[in-house]
Structure formats: structure tokens, C-alpha cells
Enzyme design. Structure first.
Site, PDB file in Angstrom:
ATOM      1  N   HIS A 224      -0.154 116.600 -13.130  1.00 22.56           N
ATOM      2  CA  HIS A 224      -0.954 116.219 -11.966  1.00 22.56           C
ATOM      3  C   HIS A 224      -1.181 114.715 -12.048  1.00 22.56           C
ATOM      4  O   HIS A 224      -1.536 114.190 -13.095  1.00 22.56           O
ATOM      5  CB  HIS A 224      -2.277 116.996 -12.005  1.00 22.56           C
ATOM      6  CG  HIS A 224      -3.400 116.370 -11.259  1.00 22.56           C
ATOM      7  ND1 HIS A 224      -3.342 116.111  -9.922  1.00 22.56           N
ATOM      8  CD2 HIS A 224      -4.631 115.956 -11.666  1.00 22.56           C
ATOM      9  CE1 HIS A 224      -4.484 115.564  -9.542  1.00 22.56           C
ATOM     10  NE2 HIS A 224      -5.275 115.459 -10.580  1.00 22.56           N
ATOM     11  N   TYR A 255      -8.293 113.043  -4.317  1.00 21.90           N
ATOM     12  CA  TYR A 255      -9.687 112.859  -4.686  1.00 21.90           C
ATOM     13  C   TYR A 255      -9.857 111.479  -5.306  1.00 21.90           C
ATOM     14  O   TYR A 255      -8.895 110.852  -5.769  1.00 21.90           O
ATOM     15  CB  TYR A 255     -10.187 113.958  -5.620  1.00 21.90           C
ATOM     16  CG  TYR A 255      -9.503 114.034  -6.974  1.00 21.90           C
ATOM     17  CD1 TYR A 255      -9.812 113.124  -7.988  1.00 21.90           C
ATOM     18  CD2 TYR A 255      -8.577 115.040  -7.250  1.00 21.90           C
ATOM     19  CE1 TYR A 255      -9.197 113.200  -9.234  1.00 21.90           C
ATOM     20  CE2 TYR A 255      -7.961 115.120  -8.495  1.00 21.90           C
ATOM     21  CZ  TYR A 255      -8.273 114.189  -9.476  1.00 21.90           C
ATOM     22  OH  TYR A 255      -7.670 114.267 -10.706  1.00 21.90           O
ATOM     23  N   ASP A 541     -15.637 151.999 -10.513  1.00 20.48           N
ATOM     24  CA  ASP A 541     -15.875 153.350 -10.015  1.00 20.48           C
ATOM     25  C   ASP A 541     -14.529 154.055  -9.932  1.00 20.48           C
ATOM     26  O   ASP A 541     -13.514 153.463  -9.573  1.00 20.48           O
ATOM     27  CB  ASP A 541     -16.610 153.355  -8.677  1.00 20.48           C
ATOM     28  CG  ASP A 541     -15.793 152.758  -7.544  1.00 20.48           C
ATOM     29  OD1 ASP A 541     -14.885 151.945  -7.819  1.00 20.48           O
ATOM     30  OD2 ASP A 541     -16.069 153.083  -6.375  1.00 20.48           O
TER      31      ASP A 541
END
Length: 821
Positions: A224, A255, A541
């Protein structure tokens, strides 16, 4: 207590956090080994840019990030803070992203963290470098900020060392020695370290370490890009490291963060650059550090152009340095946490970024010390969640690279994964294709969502069209299929459900101990029951069908259930035969079998003429099973239904599946029968109030909160979690609650915040439109005092507040006449 002998492999942010948390809990016989120097060991932690954005669609990931922020804010090294709480700002430059920020604001609000939506002027006021003309709005989370990863490692090392933990730098792990299928020692280039528990926190080297015990870790290191500008004149004179919020420009996969008068720029928009863990250089032979590769300028060209457009002040600067830094990616974007299924005592805490590191450290410590994690719901993170095909190297590489590409993409909750597809198809697949099935994916299975062949059913029906977001991966045919199921009969492909076979002397006793209801009943009984963890939280469940004295079929929720069975079976086998131990065998029979759900008021009219057994109400009562032949096809028929209609789940071998489909299809057509998809199924199950594990209830909930306390039989004897339930009692402080929505377009999707006035009081789990009742349905976790029927609440949906009302459940057929008729 010193606790067992623990060896942690890897002294990055995760290993250091785990050592600190374990020693804080009283386990001090802990050794941490790393091939690199301390505290900058050369892994991903050592070059991580440190941006911590807490917003995540996963409640667990947000909560682990929040814990990381809180912990790092409390840490320092000789007065140097480990966290700079600058806030986090995400900006939108397209209408689509602005809409997405509203959805993200809903998540972070639902998970209990303060956040604000901002207009363009407010964004520029907070981050003056941003071009006002490019920005349409933003999302601010004031508690986000910059983690000083290496300092955080050092601070936690100091805390753990003070409690007696040993840290051994420059110790390369060569092997993990095992005895009798459990760990015995970690072998390093400087000697052997005895161990009762080994935890792999090796990050990008994780797959290499895991293979030492024969474990296949679905993790890929990918490069990256991170670059740093030279001095930016507009930042001249900035004496604090960071004064502006960390910034995300997700429309361009970018960013940004301050570093005095310079900017760090992170970029995900380049081609995926995977690296094998085996090809990563060792500490001794690496240049800068093993996790840092040469910066490829051509891959960054588009990022730099977009940066200069969004932040015009950077036009006066240049890129001075950059790296291609390695980080860990997984096939579903979630961490890998838990114990090896085959080697007892070998645990992993992998694919964890700085953002969640302290939270993962705490979760792992609780899991190891207490046997369960009480702070976080880890069902999405369990390393044993994967099906066998999801561990194939080609699959792992393809999906990990895809997750890198999509890391900042706007993803719909129903959006299926890309290649490789298809992988698993039921025996009915060819017929489903002929009917124009629109397929989504479930555990690798191609599962119909609706059928284009049912479009003529729309004639004369008023099927409301939901809002644009809810209308993706939707068709009005879904509504028609749901209504026809209630009117006549429909066939549902249920093959994707996990099926386990439990056999052998002691099988009944084993299942009695594992589950909350009484499953030791007559042959032919089918029981809905729960599995609990030791703390009383719902583990899953399941339905348990007794097909013979020592033969049971379990309808489970996925591979974590299979792992849970195997783990408990390993302990069970050591018991004497008189106590129920012995020859119990658990097998996953899913791939060799298939299932059709035949449901609707005319289901018996379809099935009985084909069958060699009595399928009347007296012949096979509700929640009973029998073997029979449907035409020439041998089936196991279970009379249960999660759509709330008369009918059966019909199981047969995969070899006979197509014949079963054709036999039922030919018989159903004269009665107006159809094939129906998962979209209709979900709507019908919510009308009936049936819970879905993993969505409506998870490890953090107990049976009474979730509305499934009827599945707990405290008078049946001991079972896992019983003692904790006795302590908890039946009084609940929160409740899974049914809400209805009158506005037919206001269909919500799940994970939205629920408001009482202006206060966020809970969040939505499952939601759909109820085509029988003519209202939207949303189940939500709310404080118990707000779950009174008739109470008006609001659901935050993008920029809307959708009116909702608490309703009695079930919404459909509360007397159960249709199921039992």
C-alpha cells in the site's frame, strides 16, 4: 497467579497489546519473541501511518477501535503521547459519496460514538487546505486521530515488562514443536522456549508461522503506497506535529495526515501488489525494514494529481519520499482470531491494523484467560469461520486483492463478492438458471434471490417500490413470490444451510450438554435449541432432528458451529463411557446432500400424492421428522418452516436432488406453485418474527434478551452456559424488538440507529418489507423500557428520520394455525 507458559510471536502493536492485557489479568509467565529490534521490529506496525478512523459497518470493529483510542490516549513514553486526538474528517466530492457519508454517520451513531455531518464551509474551516469548490460535505468524528504506533508498542512493552513479561528481540522463529497434537515449544535461532500456549501475532509473516503447525491462514500481504511531501508553504511554521483532522478522500482512494509542515498521503487506488509471506525479506537482509518495499512512482501519479486538485496548496510542494508498505488483507476484511482447529494451544491474532490493535489485544486476553471474550462479539473474527474452499490459495489471493481494491468503495449490504464465482452450486442450479434466477452468494453457494420467470405474477398485484438504496439487488418479483407462498405453494432452495450429522453411542448425551433444550426425545423429534458460551451468550441457534437412537442431524449456521462441535467433542471423548464419552462422530454432510423447502397452504396437496408415507397432520406433526420416498427419491422430511407456512424441509442426497426438484415442480405447477428466492424468504421470516443468528443475535446477547428464552430448558440437566444463565436470571435490560414502518418506500437495510426523540437508543438488525402485512419491518436492539408495543420511535436512514412503531410479535399468524394445520 503466573498462569500457563505463553509465547507470543510478534512484538508489534498486537503482540505488545496482548502481552500488556494478559499480564494485567494476572498471566505473567509470558514471553514475546520477535525477529527484529524493539520497539520498531520491522513489521507493519513500524511503518504504519497511524490514522485511526473508528467508523465501520461492523459494530465489533468500531468497538475495538474505540478501545484502542481510549487506551492509546492513556499511554505515553517519557511524556510523549501515544495518540494525537485530532479528529477524523471524511469528505465527499460526489453526490454518491455524500449519501454514503450519511449512511456512515448512521453506523457510528448506532455504535455509540459521537459524530457530525458537516457542510462544505465547515469542512474547509476544519481543514483549510481543502478546496471549497471540490467538497460537497463531510463526516467528522472528533475522537479519531493519529496513533503513534511505535510509541504505543514501547509503552505497552514497558507496562508488561514491569509485571514480569519477557521480550526477546532478534529471535527468529524457526519452528513450533508439538506433542500429542498440542504446542510444546517455540524453536528460535537462539534456542527453544517451552510453551503451553503460543499466540501468532506475526502480521504479514502470519501464514508462514501458521504453516509450522499445519494451519492454513487466509491472509495476503499487500503493498500500500504511502508518500510524504516536502515542506508545504501553507504549513510553514507549524510546530505541532498534527493540528488538522486526519482526512479521507475516499472517492479517490486517498487519505492524508499532517507531519509538521509536510503531509503524508496514503493511496489505495493503485493495482493490487500481493507478496507471499515466504518472499518477505528477513530483518537482517532487508534495506529499510522487511515490510517496506521500493516506492513505485508510476503507481502514485494519479494520486498526486488528485491530491493537488483537492489540496491546492500541495502544488507548491513535491513528493520527497515514499514507500510501498506491506499490510495484511483477508478474504472478508475481518481479523483472524482464535485457536487452531487441529493443534491445541496454538492461537492467532492476525490481519489486525493499528486501528483495532488494543481492542484485539484485550479480546484475546479475555478469551485465553476466561475461555470467552466478554468485551466484544467475536463471531465475525473467528479464524475457523471459513469453508474449505475459502482456504484455497487461488481463492484467498483473488478475494484478498479484491478487498484491497474495494477498501474505500461504496458497498451495498447485499452486494455479492466478485470472482471466483460460481464455486458451489446445488443440484437444482440448472433448473434455477432456466427460471431466470438472480443469484447472490452464501458461503460460496449460488443462492437465488428471485426468479425472472415469476414476472407474470406481478399482474394485478400492487408491490410497493422501496427507496433507491433498498431497491438495489431487489425486484418487485420478490414481493410477488412472498405473496404466492402465502396463497399457494413455493419451493425454496435451502441447500446452503450447514448440515451436521452426529452419530454414535453417547450422541444424545453429547448434544444434551451442548444445547439448551431437551433433544433426548423420541426418534422423529425435531428441536429448536441454542448453543451458549460459558458466559451465557448465544453461540448459535440450531435445529436438532433425531433420526435414530444414535443418529442426529443438526441444522447449523456455518463453519464456526462445526468447529464448536469438534472442540467440545475432543473433551467429550476423554470421558468414560458411563459418563457419555466414547464413539461420538460429527460430520459435515452439507456438500453431499441438498434441501428443498416446500411451503404454503397447498404444500400438502403437492406432497401427499407423491409420498409413500402419511403427511397428514396426524401422520407428521409440527416439528417432527420421518424418512419417506417422494416418487422415487428417498428423503428425510422435517415439518418445520421459517416462512411461517405449512410445509417441510425435504433432504436427499446430492445425486437425487435434481430428480426431487423435477418431481415436486411437476406436481406443484397445477396448484399454482412456484420457485421462490431468498428475498421472499427474508420478508416472510420477519413477518413471523424468526431470528437470524449473526444478524439479530450474536455472542453478546443472551436468550432472554433475544426473545428465544423458550429454547432454554433449565430443568433438563447441565449444559454449557447454564451456570451463567442462572446468575444472569431472566430479567433483561435490553430487548430485540419488532418495529413496523407505514411508509412503503422507507425500507431500511440494517445497522441504522434508532432514536427516541433526539437520543440514539439502539440499532436495527434485520429489516425488510412485509408483503403480507403491508408494512416495513425492522428488528432492533432497544432498552427494555422502550420495547412497549405502540411506542413511537424513529430510524435514522441516510438524511431521513423514518417513523416507526413498536409492534407485538409475531406480526403474522400469532396463533400458529397455518403452521400446525
Amino acid at each position: 497467579m503466573a498462569g500457563p507458559r505463553v509465547v507470543i510471536i510478534g512484538a508489534g502493536v498486537v503482540g505488545a497489546a496482548l502481552a500488556d492485557e494478559l499480564s494485567s489479568a494476572g498471566w505473567t509467565d509470558v514471553t514475546v519473541v520477535d525477529q527484529g529490534p524493539l520497539p520498531a521490529t520491522g513489521g507493519s506496525s513500524s511503518h504504519a501511518p497511524g490514522l485511526v478512523f473508528q467508523t465501520n459497518p461492523s459494530k465489533t470493529m468500531t468497538e475495538m477501535a474505540r478501545y484502542t483510542v481510549e487506551k492509546f490516549c492513556s499511554l505515553d513514553v517519557d511524556g510523549q503521547p501515544c495518540f494525537l486526538q485530532t479528529g477524523g474528517l471524511e469528505v465527499a466530492t460526489t453526490p454518491e459519496r455524500l449519501t454514503e457519508l450519511r449512511r456512515r454517520h448512521g453506523w457510528i451513531t448506532a455504535w455509540g460514538i459521537e459524530a457530525r455531518l458537516l457542510g462544505p464551509d465547515e469542512c474547509v474551516e476544519l481543514h483549510p487546505l481543502v478546496d471549497r469548490g471540490r467538497v460537497l460535505g463531510g463526516l467528522l468524528v472528533p475522537t479519531d486521530g493519529l496513533a503513534k504506533a511505535v510509541l504505543a508498542v514501547e509503552a505497552q512493552i514497558r507496562l508488561a515488562t514491569a509485571r514480569g513479561v519477557r521480550f526477546l528481540a532478534r529471535h527468529e522463529v524457526l519452528d513450533i514443536r508439538t506433542e500429542d497434537e498440542r504446542v510444546a515449544a517455540v524453536v528460535t535461532d537462539q534456542g527453544e522456549i517451552p510453551a503451553d500456549i503460543v499466540v501468532c501475532c506475526a502480521g504479514i509473516w502470519g501464514p508462514k508461522v501458521a504453516r509450522m503447525v499445519g494451519m492454513n491462514l487466509p491472509l495476503t500481504p499487500l503493498a500500500h503506497q504511502l508518500a510524504w511531501t516536502g515542506p508545504v508553504p501553507a504549513l510553514a511554521g507549524q510546530t505541532d506535529e498534527a493540528v488538522r483532522p486526519i482526512l479521507r478522500h475516499q472517492d479517490a482512494d486517498l487519505y492524508y495526515r499532517d507531519r509538521f509542515d509536510r503531509l503524508g498521503i496514503g493511496y489505495y487506488g493503485h493495482r493490487p501488489m500481493p507478496v507471499s509471506a515466504d518472499d518477505i525479506a528477513s530483518v537482517g537482509s532487508a534495506g529499510q525494514m522487511p515490510s517496506v518495499l521500493r516506492f513505485t512512482e508510476d503507481d502514485f501519479a494519479e494520486a498526486w494529481a488528485e491530491t493537488q486538485a483537492l489540496l491546492p496548496a500541495t502544488r507548491e510542494a513535491k513528493i520527497e519520499e515514499g514507500i510501498n508498505g506491506l499490510f495484511s488483507f483477508t478474504t472478508d476484511g475481518m481479523p483472524l482470531m482464535g485457536e487452531s482447529p487441529e493443534v491445541k494451544g496454538f492461537w492467532v491474532a492476525e490481519a489486525v491494523w493499528v486501528t483495532h490493535s488494543a481492542g484485539v489485544g484485550r479480546a484475546m486476553a479475555e478469551w485465553l484467560v476466561d475461555g470467552y471474550c466478554s468485551s466484544f462479539d467475536l463471531h465475525e473474527c473467528d479464524v475457523n469461520r471459513f469453508e474449505p474452499h475459502q482456504l484455497a490459495p487461488d481463492y484467498v489471493l483473488a478475494r484478498d486483492c479484491q478487498n484491497f481494491v474495494e477498501v474505500y468503495d461504496i458497498l451495498h449490504p447485499l452486494q455479492p463478492a466478485g470472482a471466483p464465482r460460481p464455486l458451489r452450486t446445488s443440484p437444482f442450479h440448472a433448473r434455477e438458471q432456466e427460471l431466470g434466477a438472480f443469484f447472490l452468494e452464501a458461503s460460496g453457494w449460488e443462492r437465488p434471490q428471485w426468479y425472472a420467470a415469476n414476472e407474470p405474477l406481478l399482474a394485478g398485484r400492487d408491490i410497493p417500490v422501496p427507496n433507491d438504496w433498498a431497491a438495489r439487488y431487489w425486484s418487485p418479483i420478490v414481493g410477488a413470490e412472498a405473496q404466492v407462498t402465502r396463497e399457494t405453494v413455493a419451493m425454496y432452495d435451502m441447500t446452503a444451510l450447514k448440515r451436521l450429522e452426529v452419530t454414535g453411542r453417547g450422541a444424545a448425551a453429547f448434544l444434551q450438554y451442548l444445547t439448551t433444550a431437551n433433544v433426548d426425545k423420541s426418534v422423529g423429534s425435531v428441536t429448536y435449541t441454542l448453543m451458549l458460551a460459558e458466559d451465557g451468550g448465544i453461540r448459535s441457534d440450531v435445529t436438532v432432528a433425531r433420526l435414530g437412537r444414535d443418529h442426529f442431524q443438526v441444522g447449523a449456521n456455518g463453519n464456526p458451529d462445526l468447529d464448536w462441535f469438534h472442540r467440545n467433542l475432543a473433551d467429550w471423548r476423554h470421558l468414560p463411557a458411563a459418563a457419555g464419552g466414547g464413539s461420538v462422530v460429527v460430520r459435515d454432510v452439507t456438500a453431499g446432500t441438498c434441501c428443498i423447502g416446500l411451503w404454503g397452504p397447498k404444500a400438502r396437496d403437492v406432497l401427499q400424492p407423491l409420498a409413500d408415507q402419511d403427511f397428514s397432520n396426524a401422520g407428521l406433526k409440527y416439528f417432527r421428522a420421518k424418512r419417506a420416498h417422494i416418487g422415487s427419491v428417498p428423503v428425510t422430511a422435517m415439518r418445520l418452516s421459517y416462512v411461517g407456512e405449512l410445509g417441510w424441509e425435504l433432504y436427499t442426497g446430492a445425486d437425487m436432488g435434481l430428480k426431487l426438484w423435477d418431481t415436486l415442480w411437476e406436481a406443484a405447477r397445477p396448484h399454482g406453485g412456484i420457485a421462490a428466492g431468498r428475498g421472499a424468504f427474508n420478508s416472510l421470516r420477519l413477518e413471523k418474527g424468526y431470528r437470524s443468528f449473526g444478524t439479530d443475535m450474536t455472542y453478546e446477547h443472551d436468550p432472554y434478551e433475544a426473545g428465544v428464552g423458550f429454547a432454554v430448558k433449565m430443568d433438563k440437566g447441565d449444559f454449557i452456559g447454564r451456570t451463567a444463565l442462572e446468575r444472569r436470571g431472566t430479567q433483561v435490560r435490553r430487548r430485540l424488538t419488532c418495529l413496523t414502518i407505514d411508509d412503503s418506500r422507507a425500507v431500511v437495510m440494517g445497522k441504522e440507529p434508532v432514536y427516541d426523540g433526539e437520543t440514539c437508543v439502539g440499532y436495527v438488525t434485520s429489516a425488510a418489507y412485509g408483503y403480507t402485512i403491508g408494512k416495513g419491518i425492522a428488528y432492533a436492539w432497544l432498552p427494555a423500557e422502550l420495547s412497549t408495543p405502540g411506542r413511537s420511535l424513529g430510524i435514522g436512514y441516510f438524511d431521513r428520520r423514518v417513523p416507526a412503531v413498536v409492534a407485538e410479535e409475531p406480526l403474522f399468524d400469532p396463533s400458529m394455525q397455518r403452521l400446525r394445520g
